[in-house]
Design a protein around this motif. Structure first.
Motif, PDB file in Angstrom:
ATOM      1  N   SER A   1      13.215 -20.209   7.677  1.00 49.82           N
ATOM      2  CA  SER A   1      13.234 -21.648   7.940  1.00 49.82           C
ATOM      3  C   SER A   1      14.394 -22.347   7.245  1.00 49.82           C
ATOM      4  N   GLY A   2      15.220 -21.576   6.536  1.00 54.25           N
ATOM      5  CA  GLY A   2      16.334 -22.151   5.787  1.00 54.25           C
ATOM      6  C   GLY A   2      15.965 -22.308   4.328  1.00 54.25           C
ATOM      7  N   GLY A   3      16.959 -22.440   3.484  1.00 55.25           N
ATOM      8  CA  GLY A   3      16.721 -22.582   2.053  1.00 55.25           C
ATOM      9  C   GLY A   3      16.501 -21.235   1.392  1.00 55.25           C
ATOM     10  N   PRO A   4      16.329 -21.258   0.073  1.00 54.28           N
ATOM     11  CA  PRO A   4      16.150 -20.006  -0.670  1.00 54.28           C
ATOM     12  C   PRO A   4      14.931 -19.230  -0.184  1.00 54.28           C
ATOM     13  N   GLY A   5      15.063 -17.935  -0.124  1.00 54.48           N
ATOM     14  CA  GLY A   5      13.958 -17.096   0.312  1.00 54.48           C
ATOM     15  C   GLY A   5      13.094 -16.630  -0.839  1.00 54.48           C
ATOM     16  N   ASP A   6      12.187 -15.723  -0.545  1.00 54.65           N
ATOM     17  CA  ASP A   6      11.216 -15.242  -1.519  1.00 54.65           C
ATOM     18  C   ASP A   6      11.429 -13.784  -1.899  1.00 54.65           C
ATOM     19  N   VAL A   7      12.660 -13.264  -1.648  1.00 55.80           N
ATOM     20  CA  VAL A   7      12.980 -11.887  -1.994  1.00 55.80           C
ATOM     21  C   VAL A   7      14.258 -11.878  -2.819  1.00 55.80           C
ATOM     22  N   GLY A   8      14.189 -11.237  -3.991  1.00 59.61           N
ATOM     23  CA  GLY A   8      15.358 -11.108  -4.858  1.00 59.61           C
ATOM     24  C   GLY A   8      15.966  -9.729  -4.731  1.00 59.61           C
ATOM     25  N   ARG A   9      17.210  -9.658  -4.282  1.00 60.03           N
ATOM     26  CA  ARG A   9      17.854  -8.363  -4.050  1.00 60.03           C
ATOM     27  C   ARG A   9      19.003  -8.069  -5.009  1.00 60.03           C
ATOM     28  N   ILE A  10      19.466  -9.082  -5.747  1.00 59.09           N
ATOM     29  CA  ILE A  10      20.550  -8.843  -6.704  1.00 59.09           C
ATOM     30  C   ILE A  10      20.308  -9.720  -7.936  1.00 59.09           C
ATOM     31  N   PHE A  11      20.594  -9.130  -9.092  1.00 63.12           N
ATOM     32  CA  PHE A  11      20.433  -9.842 -10.364  1.00 63.12           C
ATOM     33  C   PHE A  11      21.809 -10.090 -10.965  1.00 63.12           C
TER      34      PHE A  11
ATOM     35  N   ASP B   1      26.874 -16.414  -1.859  1.00 62.84           N
ATOM     36  CA  ASP B   1      27.367 -17.060  -0.641  1.00 62.84           C
ATOM     37  C   ASP B   1      28.181 -16.082   0.212  1.00 62.84           C
ATOM     38  N   ASP B   2      28.982 -15.240  -0.442  1.00 63.00           N
ATOM     39  CA  ASP B   2      29.770 -14.233   0.289  1.00 63.00           C
ATOM     40  C   ASP B   2      28.863 -13.260   1.038  1.00 63.00           C
ATOM     41  N   ARG B   3      27.647 -13.069   0.553  1.00 64.06           N
ATOM     42  CA  ARG B   3      26.683 -12.163   1.193  1.00 64.06           C
ATOM     43  C   ARG B   3      25.800 -12.906   2.207  1.00 64.06           C
ATOM     44  N   ASP B   4      26.034 -14.221   2.347  1.00 67.71           N
ATOM     45  CA  ASP B   4      25.157 -15.094   3.141  1.00 67.71           C
ATOM     46  C   ASP B   4      23.743 -15.125   2.562  1.00 67.71           C
ATOM     47  N   TRP B   5      23.663 -15.030   1.248  1.00 69.72           N
ATOM     48  CA  TRP B   5      22.404 -15.121   0.514  1.00 69.72           C
ATOM     49  C   TRP B   5      22.388 -16.410  -0.282  1.00 69.72           C
ATOM     50  N   GLU B   6      21.282 -16.654  -0.956  1.00 67.21           N
ATOM     51  CA  GLU B   6      21.147 -17.843  -1.793  1.00 67.21           C
ATOM     52  C   GLU B   6      20.547 -17.483  -3.136  1.00 67.21           C
ATOM     53  N   ILE B   7      20.955 -18.216  -4.155  1.00 63.09           N
ATOM     54  CA  ILE B   7      20.272 -18.111  -5.447  1.00 63.09           C
ATOM     55  C   ILE B   7      18.844 -18.599  -5.207  1.00 63.09           C
ATOM     56  N   ASN B   8      17.864 -17.818  -5.640  1.00 66.19           N
ATOM     57  CA  ASN B   8      16.477 -18.224  -5.413  1.00 66.19           C
ATOM     58  C   ASN B   8      15.603 -18.107  -6.654  1.00 66.19           C
ATOM     59  N   CYS B   9      16.221 -17.747  -7.787  1.00 64.16           N
ATOM     60  CA  CYS B   9      15.419 -17.555  -8.993  1.00 64.16           C
ATOM     61  C   CYS B   9      16.291 -17.659 -10.230  1.00 64.16           C
ATOM     62  N   VAL B  10      15.730 -18.224 -11.274  1.00 63.03           N
ATOM     63  CA  VAL B  10      16.330 -18.156 -12.601  1.00 63.03           C
ATOM     64  C   VAL B  10      15.360 -17.375 -13.477  1.00 63.03           C
ATOM     65  N   VAL B  11      15.924 -16.493 -14.283  1.00 61.24           N
ATOM     66  CA  VAL B  11      15.155 -15.628 -15.180  1.00 61.24           C
ATOM     67  C   VAL B  11      15.542 -15.958 -16.606  1.00 61.24           C
ATOM     68  N   HIS B  12      14.575 -15.979 -17.492  1.00 60.04           N
ATOM     69  CA  HIS B  12      14.902 -16.028 -18.910  1.00 60.04           C
ATOM     70  C   HIS B  12      13.787 -15.367 -19.700  1.00 60.04           C
ATOM     71  N   SER B  13      14.088 -15.073 -20.951  1.00 57.60           N
ATOM     72  CA  SER B  13      13.095 -14.414 -21.790  1.00 57.60           C
ATOM     73  C   SER B  13      12.520 -15.394 -22.799  1.00 57.60           C
ATOM     74  N   HIS B  14      11.300 -15.093 -23.205  1.00 59.27           N
ATOM     75  CA  HIS B  14      10.664 -15.759 -24.337  1.00 59.27           C
ATOM     76  C   HIS B  14      10.524 -14.688 -25.406  1.00 59.27           C
ATOM     77  N   THR B  15      11.196 -14.880 -26.507  1.00 63.21           N
ATOM     78  CA  THR B  15      11.243 -13.833 -27.523  1.00 63.21           C
ATOM     79  C   THR B  15       9.977 -13.766 -28.368  1.00 63.21           C
ATOM     80  N   HIS B  16       9.284 -14.887 -28.526  1.00 61.69           N
ATOM     81  CA  HIS B  16       8.119 -14.913 -29.419  1.00 61.69           C
ATOM     82  C   HIS B  16       6.930 -15.661 -28.839  1.00 61.69           C
TER      83      HIS B  16
END
Length: 138
Positions: free
Chosen positions: A35-45, A73-88
Motif C-alpha cells: 500500500s506504500g510506505g515502509p513495510g514490515d520486513v527487514g532485509r538489511i541492517f 533508496d537505490d534498492r527501491d526499499w525504505e528504512i522501516n526500523c530503528v534499533v538500539h540497545s539498552h545496556t542495563h
C-alpha cells in the motif's frame, strides 16, 4: 508484526554486544508495503555510530542515516526500523525513546543486555502510545 532475516537479527544483536557498555544503534530497511510506505520486513541492517557515546541514550549519526537512506533508496526499499540497545534496563521503550520516535510507520527494536542472554523486542510507537508486536526471524 515485524519480520527480519536471520542475518539482520544476528547483526543487530552482535552490534549491541560489540558496543557494550555503550548503547548501540542502527537502521533496518526492506521492501515497501504493497500500500506504500515502509513495510514490515527487514532485509538489511545498517550499523550506525551512536553520536552520544552513552550507556543511557543514543543519537544515530546523521551521515550514517543518510548513507543508509541512499542505499535503501537505490534498492527501491525504505528504512522501516530503528534499533538500539539498552545496556542495563528492560527491552521496553523509555520516555526518551518515545519522544524521539521518528515515524508511526516504523518499527522500534530494542536489544536488552540486562541479563546473561540478549533479549530482543519490537514495538510501534504512535502518538506516544507504545504497542508491543511480535518480532519474527525469517
Amino acid at each position: 508484526m515485524f519480520q527480519v532475516t536471520r542475518d539482520v537479527y544476528a547483526q543487530l544483536v552482535g552490534l549491541s554486544l560489540d558496543e557494550y557498555p555503550l548503547e548501540a544503534c542502527g537502521l533496518v530497511a526492506g521492501p515497501p508495503a504493497a500500500s506504500g510506505g515502509p513495510g514490515d520486513v527487514g532485509r538489511i541492517f545498517y550499523p550506525c555510530h551512536n553520536d552520544d557515546a552513552s550507556a543511557r541514550v543514543y543519537t544515530v549519526n546523521p551521515k550514517d542515516f543518510m548513507r543508509a537512506e541512499i542505499d535503501a533508496d537505490d534498492r527501491d526499499w525504505e528504512i522501516n526500523c530503528v534499533v538500539h540497545s539498552h545496556t542495563h534496563s528492560e527491552p521496553y521503550p523509555s520516555p526518551t525513546d518515545v519522544s524521539a520516535a521518528v515515524s508511526p510507520d516504523w518499527h522500534y527494536v530494542i536489544v536488552s543486555l540486562k541479563r546473561d542472554a540478549p533479549e530482543v523486542r519490537s514495538y510501534r510507537i504512535v502518538d506516544g502510545v507504545i504497542v508491543s508486536e511480535p518480532l519474527v526471524v525469517i
